[in-house]
Design a protein around this motif. Structure first.
Motif, PDB file in Angstrom:
ATOM      1  N   GLN A 163       0.845  -1.199   0.000  1.00 36.73           N
ATOM      2  CA  GLN A 163       0.000   0.000   0.000  1.00 36.73           C
ATOM      3  C   GLN A 163       0.880   1.248   0.000  1.00 36.73           C
ATOM      4  O   GLN A 163       1.332   1.705   1.045  1.00 36.73           O
ATOM      5  CB  GLN A 163      -0.934   0.000   1.220  1.00 36.73           C
ATOM      6  N   ASN A 164       1.157   1.750  -1.190  1.00 33.66           N
ATOM      7  CA  ASN A 164       1.943   2.985  -1.281  1.00 33.66           C
ATOM      8  C   ASN A 164       1.046   4.179  -0.981  1.00 33.66           C
ATOM      9  O   ASN A 164      -0.179   4.092  -1.086  1.00 33.66           O
ATOM     10  CB  ASN A 164       2.590   3.108  -2.657  1.00 33.66           C
ATOM     11  N   ARG A 165       1.682   5.287  -0.613  1.00 31.66           N
ATOM     12  CA  ARG A 165       0.919   6.484  -0.241  1.00 31.66           C
ATOM     13  C   ARG A 165       1.511   7.702  -0.936  1.00 31.66           C
ATOM     14  O   ARG A 165       1.989   8.626  -0.290  1.00 31.66           O
ATOM     15  CB  ARG A 165       0.906   6.654   1.282  1.00 31.66           C
ATOM     16  N   PHE A 166       1.470   7.675  -2.252  1.00 31.15           N
ATOM     17  CA  PHE A 166       1.993   8.785  -3.034  1.00 31.15           C
ATOM     18  C   PHE A 166       0.918   9.862  -3.182  1.00 31.15           C
ATOM     19  O   PHE A 166      -0.245   9.551  -3.439  1.00 31.15           O
ATOM     20  CB  PHE A 166       2.455   8.317  -4.413  1.00 31.15           C
ATOM     21  N   ALA A 167       1.346  11.113  -3.035  1.00 28.38           N
ATOM     22  CA  ALA A 167       0.409  12.239  -3.151  1.00 28.38           C
ATOM     23  C   ALA A 167       0.384  12.816  -4.562  1.00 28.38           C
ATOM     24  O   ALA A 167      -0.626  13.373  -4.987  1.00 28.38           O
ATOM     25  CB  ALA A 167       0.765  13.328  -2.139  1.00 28.38           C
ATOM     26  N   THR A 168       1.491  12.691  -5.278  1.00 31.61           N
ATOM     27  CA  THR A 168       1.572  13.258  -6.628  1.00 31.61           C
ATOM     28  C   THR A 168       2.155  12.238  -7.593  1.00 31.61           C
ATOM     29  O   THR A 168       2.892  11.323  -7.184  1.00 31.61           O
ATOM     30  CB  THR A 168       2.481  14.513  -6.651  1.00 31.61           C
ATOM     31  N   MET A 169       1.860  12.416  -8.870  1.00 26.03           N
ATOM     32  CA  MET A 169       2.368  11.513  -9.894  1.00 26.03           C
ATOM     33  C   MET A 169       3.894  11.520  -9.933  1.00 26.03           C
ATOM     34  O   MET A 169       4.511  10.496 -10.226  1.00 26.03           O
ATOM     35  CB  MET A 169       1.817  11.891 -11.276  1.00 26.03           C
ATOM     36  N   SER A 170       4.502  12.641  -9.628  1.00 28.01           N
ATOM     37  CA  SER A 170       5.963  12.730  -9.674  1.00 28.01           C
ATOM     38  C   SER A 170       6.638  11.851  -8.616  1.00 28.01           C
ATOM     39  O   SER A 170       7.812  11.512  -8.747  1.00 28.01           O
ATOM     40  CB  SER A 170       6.423  14.178  -9.525  1.00 28.01           C
ATOM     41  N   GLU A 171       5.893  11.445  -7.597  1.00 32.06           N
ATOM     42  CA  GLU A 171       6.451  10.574  -6.559  1.00 32.06           C
ATOM     43  C   GLU A 171       6.445   9.105  -6.964  1.00 32.06           C
ATOM     44  O   GLU A 171       7.182   8.303  -6.404  1.00 32.06           O
ATOM     45  CB  GLU A 171       5.637  10.710  -5.266  1.00 32.06           C
ATOM     46  N   VAL A 172       5.595   8.744  -7.910  1.00 25.86           N
ATOM     47  CA  VAL A 172       5.427   7.342  -8.301  1.00 25.86           C
ATOM     48  C   VAL A 172       6.634   6.921  -9.137  1.00 25.86           C
ATOM     49  O   VAL A 172       6.924   7.518 -10.168  1.00 25.86           O
ATOM     50  CB  VAL A 172       4.123   7.136  -9.093  1.00 25.86           C
ATOM     51  N   VAL A 231       0.892  -3.842  -6.037  1.00 26.04           N
ATOM     52  CA  VAL A 231       1.135  -2.582  -5.344  1.00 26.04           C
ATOM     53  C   VAL A 231      -0.049  -1.658  -5.629  1.00 26.04           C
ATOM     54  O   VAL A 231      -0.602  -1.679  -6.727  1.00 26.04           O
ATOM     55  CB  VAL A 231       2.465  -1.901  -5.758  1.00 26.04           C
ATOM     56  N   ASN A 232      -0.439  -0.897  -4.636  1.00 22.93           N
ATOM     57  CA  ASN A 232      -1.513   0.080  -4.790  1.00 22.93           C
ATOM     58  C   ASN A 232      -0.849   1.438  -4.995  1.00 22.93           C
ATOM     59  O   ASN A 232      -0.371   2.042  -4.053  1.00 22.93           O
ATOM     60  CB  ASN A 232      -2.419   0.098  -3.563  1.00 22.93           C
ATOM     61  N   ASP A 233      -0.830   1.888  -6.245  1.00 24.28           N
ATOM     62  CA  ASP A 233      -0.229   3.178  -6.559  1.00 24.28           C
ATOM     63  C   ASP A 233      -1.263   4.229  -6.932  1.00 24.28           C
ATOM     64  O   ASP A 233      -0.916   5.256  -7.525  1.00 24.28           O
ATOM     65  CB  ASP A 233       0.815   3.045  -7.677  1.00 24.28           C
ATOM     66  N   HIS A 234      -2.528   3.994  -6.595  1.00 20.62           N
ATOM     67  CA  HIS A 234      -3.477   5.101  -6.714  1.00 20.62           C
ATOM     68  C   HIS A 234      -2.988   6.192  -5.770  1.00 20.62           C
ATOM     69  O   HIS A 234      -2.537   5.899  -4.650  1.00 20.62           O
ATOM     70  CB  HIS A 234      -4.890   4.661  -6.316  1.00 20.62           C
ATOM     71  N   LEU A 235      -3.046   7.416  -6.211  1.00 16.68           N
ATOM     72  CA  LEU A 235      -2.632   8.514  -5.349  1.00 16.68           C
ATOM     73  C   LEU A 235      -3.557   8.585  -4.136  1.00 16.68           C
ATOM     74  O   LEU A 235      -4.742   8.248  -4.232  1.00 16.68           O
ATOM     75  CB  LEU A 235      -2.662   9.833  -6.124  1.00 16.68           C
ATOM     76  N   VAL A 236      -3.029   9.029  -3.002  1.00 18.33           N
ATOM     77  CA  VAL A 236      -3.835   9.045  -1.776  1.00 18.33           C
ATOM     78  C   VAL A 236      -5.056   9.944  -1.894  1.00 18.33           C
ATOM     79  O   VAL A 236      -6.063   9.713  -1.218  1.00 18.33           O
ATOM     80  CB  VAL A 236      -2.999   9.418  -0.527  1.00 18.33           C
ATOM     81  N   GLY A 237      -5.021  10.939  -2.763  1.00 19.97           N
ATOM     82  CA  GLY A 237      -6.179  11.809  -2.961  1.00 19.97           C
ATOM     83  C   GLY A 237      -7.220  11.232  -3.902  1.00 19.97           C
ATOM     84  O   GLY A 237      -8.313  11.777  -4.031  1.00 19.97           O
ATOM     85  N   CYS A 238      -6.900  10.116  -4.541  1.00 22.59           N
ATOM     86  CA  CYS A 238      -7.831   9.470  -5.470  1.00 22.59           C
ATOM     87  C   CYS A 238      -8.806   8.599  -4.673  1.00 22.59           C
ATOM     88  O   CYS A 238      -8.387   7.841  -3.797  1.00 22.59           O
ATOM     89  CB  CYS A 238      -7.032   8.602  -6.451  1.00 22.59           C
ATOM     90  N   PRO A 239     -10.101   8.680  -4.976  1.00 27.01           N
ATOM     91  CA  PRO A 239     -11.063   7.851  -4.240  1.00 27.01           C
ATOM     92  C   PRO A 239     -10.767   6.351  -4.348  1.00 27.01           C
ATOM     93  O   PRO A 239     -11.108   5.584  -3.446  1.00 27.01           O
ATOM     94  CB  PRO A 239     -12.405   8.168  -4.897  1.00 27.01           C
ATOM     95  N   ARG A 240     -10.109   5.935  -5.423  1.00 20.30           N
ATOM     96  CA  ARG A 240      -9.811   4.506  -5.603  1.00 20.30           C
ATOM     97  C   ARG A 240      -8.711   4.016  -4.655  1.00 20.30           C
ATOM     98  O   ARG A 240      -8.611   2.812  -4.440  1.00 20.30           O
ATOM     99  CB  ARG A 240      -9.421   4.219  -7.055  1.00 20.30           C
ATOM    100  N   HIS A 241      -7.904   4.927  -4.101  1.00 14.27           N
ATOM    101  CA  HIS A 241      -6.834   4.464  -3.216  1.00 14.27           C
ATOM    102  C   HIS A 241      -7.393   3.654  -2.051  1.00 14.27           C
ATOM    103  O   HIS A 241      -6.989   2.527  -1.827  1.00 14.27           O
ATOM    104  CB  HIS A 241      -5.980   5.625  -2.708  1.00 14.27           C
ATOM    105  N   SER A 242      -8.313   4.236  -1.330  1.00 13.67           N
ATOM    106  CA  SER A 242      -8.868   3.532  -0.169  1.00 13.67           C
ATOM    107  C   SER A 242      -9.752   2.363  -0.591  1.00 13.67           C
ATOM    108  O   SER A 242      -9.776   1.333   0.082  1.00 13.67           O
ATOM    109  CB  SER A 242      -9.623   4.497   0.750  1.00 13.67           C
ATOM    110  N   GLU A 243     -10.472   2.511  -1.701  1.00 11.34           N
ATOM    111  CA  GLU A 243     -11.311   1.407  -2.192  1.00 11.34           C
ATOM    112  C   GLU A 243     -10.456   0.181  -2.522  1.00 11.34           C
ATOM    113  O   GLU A 243     -10.767  -0.932  -2.130  1.00 11.34           O
ATOM    114  CB  GLU A 243     -12.114   1.848  -3.425  1.00 11.34           C
ATOM    115  N   VAL A 244      -9.359   0.420  -3.259  1.00 11.10           N
ATOM    116  CA  VAL A 244      -8.470  -0.687  -3.635  1.00 11.10           C
ATOM    117  C   VAL A 244      -7.752  -1.234  -2.416  1.00 11.10           C
ATOM    118  O   VAL A 244      -7.592  -2.450  -2.287  1.00 11.10           O
ATOM    119  CB  VAL A 244      -7.477  -0.206  -4.736  1.00 11.10           C
ATOM    120  N   ALA A 245      -7.354  -0.368  -1.491  1.00  9.08           N
ATOM    121  CA  ALA A 245      -6.706  -0.838  -0.273  1.00  9.08           C
ATOM    122  C   ALA A 245      -7.626  -1.786   0.500  1.00  9.08           C
ATOM    123  O   ALA A 245      -7.157  -2.777   1.072  1.00  9.08           O
ATOM    124  CB  ALA A 245      -6.307   0.347   0.612  1.00  9.08           C
ATOM    125  N   GLY A 246      -8.911  -1.536   0.472  1.00  9.63           N
ATOM    126  CA  GLY A 246      -9.874  -2.390   1.143  1.00  9.63           C
ATOM    127  C   GLY A 246     -10.044  -3.748   0.501  1.00  9.63           C
ATOM    128  O   GLY A 246     -10.536  -4.684   1.131  1.00  9.63           O
TER     129      GLY A 246
END
Length: 189
Positions: free
Chosen positions: A126-135, A172-187
Motif C-alpha cells: 500500500q503505497n501512499r503517493f500524493a503526486t504523480m511525480s512521486e510514483v 502494489v496500490n499506486d493510486h494517489l492518496v487523494g484518489c477515491p480509488r486508493h482507499s477502495e483498492v486498499a480495502g
C-alpha cells in the motif's frame, strides 16, 4: 471526494479502466500473464493504445491461452504481423510465444499467481503517493521480479514493465492518496 489519478485523463475507456480495473488485486494466473504480455507490447507506446486494442489482442492471441500460444511457430507469427488490430512487432510476438512456454514451466511448479504474489507474501503493498511525480517507474521489487522472470525464460519483462504489471494487478496500490480509488483498492487487499 478527491480527484482520480491524473494519468487516465478524460478518455472514457481510460477512466473506466482506472475506476474498475487498475490496482485491483488480481489472483487469476492467466489474467496476470495477460497483463504481463500486454505491458510488454506497450513498451514504447502509451497504455491507451494497448487498451483500445486489448479485445483484438485477446482474439488474436487465442484468449491468451498459454497452452495454445506455446505451440505457435512462424505461421502464427506471420499471421499476427499481418494483423492491424494489434501492435505488429516481431520481437514482441516471438517473445509472447516464448513467454507462454516459460509461463507453463512456472505453472507446473507453483502457478504464475503464486510466483508473482510470493514476492509480497500475498499482501498488496500500500503505497501512499500524493503526486504523480512521486510514483517510481521501477523499484527494487520490480528489478528483482524482472531478473527472476528473465531467469525463467521471459523476455520483454524489464523492471519498468514489471512495475507497470504490479501496479495494474494490485500487487502494489499506486493510486494517489487523494484518489477515491486508493482507499477502495486498499480495502480489497
Amino acid at each position: 471526494m478527491g480527484e482520480r489519478c491524473g494519468w487516465c485523463g478524460t478518455d472514457p475507456l481510460y477512466v473506466a479502466y482506472h475506476d474498475t480495473e487498475w490496482g485491483v488485486p488480481e489472483r487469476d494466473p492467466r489474467a496476470l500473464w495477460e497483463k504481463l504480455v500486454l505491458d510488454g507490447f506497450q513498451a514504447g507506446l502509451s497504455w491507451i493504445t494497448i487498451l483500445r486494442k486489448r479485445d483484438h489482442f485477446r482474439a488474436a492471441f487465442a484468449g491468451f491461452d498459454p497452452q495454445v500460444i506455446a505451440g505457435w511457430g512462424e505461421a502464427e507469427v506471420a499471421r499476427l504481423l499481418a494483423d492491424p488490430g494489434i501492435v505488429r512487432h516481431r520481437g514482441k510476438i516471438e517473445a509472447t510465444i516464448g513467454n507462454a512456454q516459460a509461463y507453463l514451466t512456472i505453472a507446473e511448479g507453483q502457478g504464475f499467481d503464486q510466483f508473482l504474489w510470493r514476492y509480497v507474501d500475498g499482501v498488496p503493498v500500500q503505497n501512499r503517493f500524493a503526486t504523480m511525480s512521486e510514483v517510481p517507474a521501477e523499484t527494487p521489487l520490480s528489478r528483482r521480479i524482472s531478473k527472476d522472470l528473465k531467469i525463467a525464460g521471459f523476455r520483454f519483462c524489464g523492471p519498468t514493465i514489471v512495475y507497470a504489471v504490479l501496479q495494474a494487478t494490485g500487487v502494489v496500490n499506486d493510486h494517489l492518496v487523494g484518489c477515491p480509488r486508493h482507499s477502495e483498492v486498499a480495502g480489497l487487499g
